[in-house]
Design an enzyme around this catalytic site. Sequence first.
Site, PDB file in Angstrom:
ATOM      1  CD  GLN A   1      36.988 122.681 -28.248  1.00  0.00           C
ATOM      2  OE1 GLN A   1      37.188 121.681 -27.584  1.00  0.00           O
ATOM      3  NE2 GLN A   1      37.916 123.230 -29.024  1.00  0.00           N
TER       4      GLN A   1
ATOM      5  CG  ASP B   1      31.341 118.543 -32.883  1.00  0.00           C
ATOM      6  OD1 ASP B   1      32.224 117.656 -32.792  1.00  0.00           O
ATOM      7  OD2 ASP B   1      30.552 118.804 -31.951  1.00  0.00           O
TER       8      ASP B   1
ATOM      9  CB  CYS C   1      35.753 120.730 -30.671  1.00  0.00           C
ATOM     10  SG  CYS C   1      34.512 119.484 -31.023  1.00  0.00           S
TER      11      CYS C   1
ATOM     12  CG  HIS D   1      32.435 122.046 -25.370  1.00  0.00           C
ATOM     13  ND1 HIS D   1      33.033 122.195 -24.134  1.00  0.00           N
ATOM     14  CD2 HIS D   1      33.164 121.104 -26.034  1.00  0.00           C
ATOM     15  CE1 HIS D   1      34.080 121.378 -24.062  1.00  0.00           C
ATOM     16  NE2 HIS D   1      34.176 120.710 -25.190  1.00  0.00           N
TER      17      HIS D   1
ATOM     18  NE  ARG E   1      33.136 116.772 -21.429  1.00  0.00           N
ATOM     19  CZ  ARG E   1      33.938 116.652 -22.495  1.00  0.00           C
ATOM     20  NH1 ARG E   1      34.261 115.457 -22.944  1.00  0.00           N
ATOM     21  NH2 ARG E   1      34.417 117.713 -23.093  1.00  0.00           N
TER      22      ARG E   1
ATOM     23  NE  ARG F   1      38.769 122.901 -24.237  1.00  0.00           N
ATOM     24  CZ  ARG F   1      38.112 121.753 -24.036  1.00  0.00           C
ATOM     25  NH1 ARG F   1      38.035 120.857 -24.994  1.00  0.00           N
ATOM     26  NH2 ARG F   1      37.481 121.515 -22.889  1.00  0.00           N
TER      27      ARG F   1
HETATM   28  N1  NVA Z   1      29.564 117.485 -29.929  1.00  0.00           N
HETATM   29  C1  NVA Z   1      30.529 116.613 -29.322  1.00  0.00           C
HETATM   30  C2  NVA Z   1      31.677 117.420 -28.795  1.00  0.00           C
HETATM   31  C3  NVA Z   1      32.745 116.600 -28.124  1.00  0.00           C
HETATM   32  C4  NVA Z   1      33.847 117.467 -27.572  1.00  0.00           C
HETATM   33  C5  NVA Z   1      29.860 115.817 -28.198  1.00  0.00           C
HETATM   34  O1  NVA Z   1      29.073 116.408 -27.451  1.00  0.00           O
HETATM   35  O2  NVA Z   1      30.102 114.621 -28.100  1.00  0.00           O
HETATM   36  N1   CP Z   2      36.980 118.755 -27.400  1.00  0.00           N
HETATM   37  C1   CP Z   2      36.796 118.129 -26.225  1.00  0.00           C
HETATM   38  O1   CP Z   2      36.076 118.593 -25.351  1.00  0.00           O
HETATM   39  O2   CP Z   2      37.490 116.958 -26.094  1.00  0.00           O
HETATM   40  P1   CP Z   2      37.312 115.851 -24.955  1.00  0.00           P
HETATM   41  O3   CP Z   2      35.940 115.231 -25.162  1.00  0.00           O
HETATM   42  O4   CP Z   2      38.420 114.894 -25.204  1.00  0.00           O
HETATM   43  O5   CP Z   2      37.397 116.503 -23.613  1.00  0.00           O
END
Ligand code: NVA
Ligand code: CP
Length: 301
Positions: free
Chosen positions: A132, A219, A260, A129, A102, A288
């Site tokens: 997800q 989101d 998500c 993502h 990540r 997930r």
């Molecule tokens: N768009 C959000 C998704 C988190 C799972 C982010 O990138 O923070």
């Molecule tokens: N939706 C998601 O990826 O959650 P986290 O940021 O908690 O991993």
Amino acid sequence: MKHLLKMLDLSKEEIIDLLNLADQLKYEQKHKIAHQHLKGKTLGMIFQKASTRTRVSFETGMFQLGGQALFLSSRDLQIGRGEPVQDTARVLSRYLDGIMIRTFAQKEVEDLAQYGSIPIINGLTDFCHPCQVLADLMTVREHKGRFEGLKMCYIGDGNNMANSLIVGGLKVGMKVSVACPKGFEPAEEVLSFAKGYDSFVLTTDVLEAAKGADVLFTDVWSSMGQEEEAEKRRAAFEGIYQINDRLLEAAHRDAMVQHCLPAHRGEEITEAVFEAHADEIFDEAENRLHAQKAVMVRLMA
Ligand code: NVA
Ligand code: CP
């Protein structure tokens, strides 16, 4: 399939195969049927951003598959002190059987795959993502029983979630409509892919996007790493780009709602809509685990 870097890389057949395997693994887990496909294997999990779901679902999933997972915070790795990703990739390939990462730049994930010799799984970048969205597609199919003829709607920022949902939704045969404020559209690469589909609509009008939708996604207005833009973003989204009762009235009467998570109640979704659709949203979070187990089995077994 050698890696999971982005939805654009997957064929419809590969997506459906992963969803079928995810359904099977979910069934096996619920019925306590052994499914230790990754006995003796190790997944490294590199995190440059915070996580609740991704970290816990990968770690638990790896354990259920008979393997182990290592949580590698970039704060503690030499990568956080400037060791090149090309070297990190080659070193970790000598120890591990797969890496979940990540991070911010999509290029970092692509570089890991290029320089390493083990499967790389994208656990979220600024661009996409995919883990997800595999869980999201699994949840839609679980609730609706099909993809064909369904309309998916996404309301909000043209971010990593929008980019992956558009590609995933179109590939499996759904109509996809997206409402974003001007200046917050999805990535060019995604829009040029979507242009090939008559069933894709991009608009600034949330009611147009939601009209007749079978599933509504949203989101956060500001993603991780965009904290400094939060005020500017709030001004562009507030009062319009929200899943609320008015939007649900425009949607199909059996429409499901997905998020998500983490969710900001009162911003991109109202408290009332969130709670009314909480079962669907937490099924999505649960999936997930199952979807990622399927990805790991296909890539690492
Ligand atoms: N768009 C959000 C998704 C988190 C799972 C982010 O990138 O923070
Ligand atoms: N939706 C998601 O990826 O959650 P986290 O940021 O908690 O991993």
